[in-house]
Design a protein around this motif. Structure first.
Motif, mmCIF file in Angstrom:
data_model
loop_
_atom_site.group_PDB
_atom_site.id
_atom_site.type_symbol
_atom_site.label_atom_id
_atom_site.label_comp_id
_atom_site.label_asym_id
_atom_site.label_seq_id
_atom_site.Cartn_x
_atom_site.Cartn_y
_atom_site.Cartn_z
ATOM 1 N N ALA A 121 0.894 -1.249 0.036
ATOM 2 C CA ALA A 121 -0.030 -0.086 -0.016
ATOM 3 C C ALA A 121 0.981 1.360 -0.053
ATOM 4 C CB ALA A 121 -1.060 0.107 1.167
ATOM 5 N N LEU A 122 1.915 1.370 0.617
ATOM 6 C CA LEU A 122 2.889 2.238 0.472
ATOM 7 C C LEU A 122 3.667 2.622 -0.720
ATOM 8 C CD1 LEU A 122 4.379 2.094 4.230
ATOM 9 C CD2 LEU A 122 3.297 3.958 3.210
ATOM 10 N N GLY A 123 3.785 1.708 -1.551
ATOM 11 C CA GLY A 123 4.272 1.591 -2.966
ATOM 12 C C GLY A 123 5.787 0.984 -3.017
ATOM 13 N N LEU A 124 5.930 0.145 -1.937
ATOM 14 C CA LEU A 124 7.111 -0.867 -2.127
ATOM 15 C C LEU A 124 6.999 -1.548 -3.238
ATOM 16 C CD1 LEU A 124 7.770 0.796 0.617
ATOM 17 C CD2 LEU A 124 8.735 -1.448 1.564
ATOM 18 N N GLN A 128 11.479 -4.565 -2.543
ATOM 19 C CA GLN A 128 11.897 -3.877 -1.316
ATOM 20 C C GLN A 128 10.975 -4.401 -0.184
ATOM 21 O OE1 GLN A 128 10.360 -0.171 -3.278
ATOM 22 N NE2 GLN A 128 12.349 0.719 -3.395
ATOM 23 N N ASN B 56 -6.782 0.400 -4.098
ATOM 24 C CA ASN B 56 -5.392 0.317 -4.445
ATOM 25 C C ASN B 56 -4.946 -0.981 -4.962
ATOM 26 O OD1 ASN B 56 -5.635 -0.921 -2.037
ATOM 27 N ND2 ASN B 56 -3.911 0.393 -1.247
ATOM 28 N N LYS B 78 5.652 -2.553 -11.369
ATOM 29 C CA LYS B 78 6.340 -1.088 -10.912
ATOM 30 C C LYS B 78 5.356 -0.027 -10.940
ATOM 31 C CE LYS B 78 10.926 -1.696 -10.240
ATOM 32 N NZ LYS B 78 11.329 -2.819 -10.959
ATOM 33 N N ALA B 81 2.905 -0.010 -8.247
ATOM 34 C CA ALA B 81 3.599 0.512 -6.962
ATOM 35 C C ALA B 81 3.724 1.894 -6.782
ATOM 36 C CB ALA B 81 4.932 -0.254 -6.796
ATOM 37 N N ARG B 82 3.952 2.519 -8.103
ATOM 38 C CA ARG B 82 3.944 3.957 -8.213
ATOM 39 C C ARG B 82 2.586 4.648 -7.908
ATOM 40 N NH1 ARG B 82 8.015 3.987 -11.920
ATOM 41 N NH2 ARG B 82 6.616 3.267 -13.708
ATOM 42 N N ARG B 84 0.287 3.241 -6.199
ATOM 43 C CA ARG B 84 -0.158 2.913 -4.874
ATOM 44 C C ARG B 84 0.625 4.182 -3.905
ATOM 45 N NH1 ARG B 84 0.840 -3.493 -4.967
ATOM 46 N NH2 ARG B 84 -1.607 -3.996 -5.168
ATOM 47 N N ALA B 85 1.781 4.423 -4.255
ATOM 48 C CA ALA B 85 2.622 5.385 -3.616
ATOM 49 C C ALA B 85 1.973 6.776 -3.232
ATOM 50 C CB ALA B 85 3.975 5.673 -4.081
ATOM 51 N N MET B 89 -3.154 4.525 2.909
ATOM 52 C CA MET B 89 -4.035 3.569 3.331
ATOM 53 C C MET B 89 -3.643 3.395 4.922
ATOM 54 S SD MET B 89 -5.642 0.112 1.830
ATOM 55 C CE MET B 89 -6.974 -0.670 2.276
ATOM 56 N N ALA B 109 9.339 4.268 3.705
ATOM 57 C CA ALA B 109 8.712 4.376 2.421
ATOM 58 C C ALA B 109 9.237 5.656 1.640
ATOM 59 C CB ALA B 109 7.135 4.260 2.279
ATOM 60 N N VAL B 113 10.885 4.448 -1.578
ATOM 61 C CA VAL B 113 10.163 4.675 -2.908
ATOM 62 C C VAL B 113 10.507 6.066 -3.372
ATOM 63 C CG1 VAL B 113 7.768 4.774 -3.692
ATOM 64 C CG2 VAL B 113 8.340 3.266 -1.744
ATOM 65 N N ALA B 158 1.202 6.810 6.537
ATOM 66 C CA ALA B 158 0.767 6.976 5.148
ATOM 67 C C ALA B 158 0.806 8.267 4.654
ATOM 68 C CB ALA B 158 -0.858 6.701 5.415
ATOM 69 N N MET B 161 4.129 9.832 2.577
ATOM 70 C CA MET B 161 4.262 9.810 1.066
ATOM 71 C C MET B 161 3.627 10.919 0.255
ATOM 72 S SD MET B 161 6.012 7.013 0.734
ATOM 73 C CE MET B 161 5.837 6.549 -1.085
#
Lengths: 215, 250
Positions: A121-124, A128, B56, B78, B81-82, B84-85, B89, B109, B113, B158, B161
């Motif tokens: 959820a954090l984008g890792l 990672q 997400n 990937k 993931a971008r 979701r950043a 949540m 993160a 990230v 959260a 980010m």
């Protein structure tokens, strides 16, 4: 006692070989096994299949047969010539990596799924998440079974005796050639292994203690 | 109005989802414009948590479209993931990283990230922990904090980010009653600051006070979509009346 004192140089040299075989194979199998575990929990089905197949094949094959393959069958393929010692390292590494993989995977399964969800959820990315969140927590529960796997590896190095790769398991041959008492010789070899395994058990206790406080 | 050209922050269109034979989301339609606070209410099993998790892509959907800020959700990888950043949540069970201190939880993160340098990440993390009122707990591990403190840390994590939108999946349901308010206060503050929020909750007080809009779900369907005043004083459907009757009588 005289068997040991008269042949001290032989004992030390061959136990040294055992330690070297063990150390190299241990490091390599830990790395390979962890990579295989990453494959087995990967979101890509093909990777999971590769990991599962590897484990099935290598874990279900007797170690002696893996040795036979790399010392006798592999040279016939004439791909890249390797020394018997290297072949022994390769056999021990590939075999042990299958067990390391399953130990690491069982550790990964002890980490609550919410940890992975929060990372995603954090984008890792998957790598990672594995490296920063899941594996560090998996390591804690992995220490006792991993120590057992490493102890098995240490003892498995003696299989190399059958393939002219000298190490502690070859001490008996050398003694019997000289006409020394083989029974006492073997007892000293056994004691030698007990002594070598003890530090591993100690390392296990240190890691278990250290990682249990950090939460 | 000005919003005509700007895409909604969240667009859910014709979404269906099955768990085996169970139809958990039935042709769900939902748009959340930028800056709006939407509270999703409904009995347990109505699909509201699942809806929250599809946005997400923690839950993949079987059909339909989900867009975040005009961009359809990509497949796992990937690019996802971008995306979701940019979507924060908060979970019912906090899910703080158990092996890291609170400040490290918040810093992880942004560093990995966003590639933020450690010093800057730490500074932002401490500011956020200050904002949610737990800066003095920064060096403790999650298990040493109360549930309310853990959830506030999770909100800070959260926010670190700098998300465009925040999803809350029953953020107070796992808390002891006396800790619910401290978490709701942080959320109300966020709402006031103009954050776009989708909140799945059972806290009617929060819905009345902080929500711009209330969505009522039942059996996987969006049954009502109205303002809090309308929903609580004059619910249209029988299912909503029944639900409110059960909650508000005790």
């Amino acid at each position: 006692m005289s068997v040991l004192t008269n042949n001290l140089e032989l004992f030390l040299r061959l136990f040294g070989q055992t330690l070297q075989l063990f150390a190299i194979s241990a490091v390599l199998s830990l790395v390979l096994g962890t990579l295989l575990a990453a494959l087995r929990v990967s979101p890509v089905p093909v990777f999971r299949g590769i990991g599962a197949t590897y484990v099935t094949v290598l874990r279900n094959t007797p170690l002696t047969l893996v040795f036979v393959f790399f010392l006798f069958a592999y040279p016939l393929l004439e791909i890249l010539r390797i020394e018997p010692y290297t072949a022994a390292v390769v056999a021990l590494t590939l075999y042990t990596a299958a067990f390391v993989c399953e130990v690491v995977r069982s550790g990964i399964n002890t980490v609550p799924v919410g940890q992975a969800e929060a990372s995603r959820a954090l984008g890792l990315t998957f790598t990672q998440m594995l490296g920063n969140v899941v594996l560090p927590q998996a390591l804690r529960s992995v220490v006792p079974p991993m120590t057992s796997t490493m102890i098995a590896l240490l003892k498995n190095t003696t299989v190399a005796s059958g393939f002219a790769v000298p190490q502690a398991g070859s001490i008996r041959d050398a003694l019997s050639e000289q006409g020394d008492n083989v029974l006492f010789g073997l007892i000293w070899v056994a004691i030698g292994f007990v002594v070598l395994v003890m530090p591993l058990t100690y390392v296990q206790q240190v890691f278990e203690k250290r990682w249990s406080v950090a939460r | 109005m000005t919003a005509a050209s700007a895409p909604p922050m969240i667009r859910v269109a014709g979404v269906d989802k099955f768990f085996g034979p169970l139809h958990v989301l039935k042709n769900v339609q939902l748009e959340v414009p930028k800056g709006q606070v939407v509270v999703v209410l409904g009995p347990s099993g109505s699909g509201k948590s699942t809806l929250c998790r599809t946005i997400n892509r923690l839950e993949p959907i079987d059909s339909g479209v989900i867009e975040v800020d005009g961009q359809p959700l990509p497949a796992e990888g990937k690019e996802l993931a971008r995306l979701r950043a940019d979507v924060g949540m908060v979970f019912q069970s906090f899910n703080l990283f158990a092996h890291k201190t609170i400040v490290d939880n918040v810093m992880l993160a942004p560093q990995k990230v966003r590639k933020t340098p450690a010093a800057e990440a730490r500074k932002t993390a401490m500011e956020l922990l200050e904002r949610v009122g737990i800066a003095n707990q920064a060096d403790k591990f999650p298990a040493q904090l109360s549930g309310g403190q853990q959830q506030r840390a999770a909100i800070a994590r959260a926010l670190a980010m700098k998300p465009k939108v925040m999803l809350f999946d029953e953020p107070t349901s796992a808390l002891d009653p006396e800790m619910v308010q401290e978490v709701l206060d942080v959320m109300t503050g966020l709402a006031k600051d103009g954050m776009t929020m989708l909140v799945v909750t059972h806290e009617m007080g929060f819905a009345r006070k902080a929500a711009d809009r209330v969505i009522f779900m039942s059996d996987g369907e969006v049954v009502e979509d109205s303002t809090p005043e309308e929903f609580f004083s004059a619910p249209k459907s029988n299912r909503a009346k029944d639900f409110l009757g059960k909650i508000l009588t005790h």
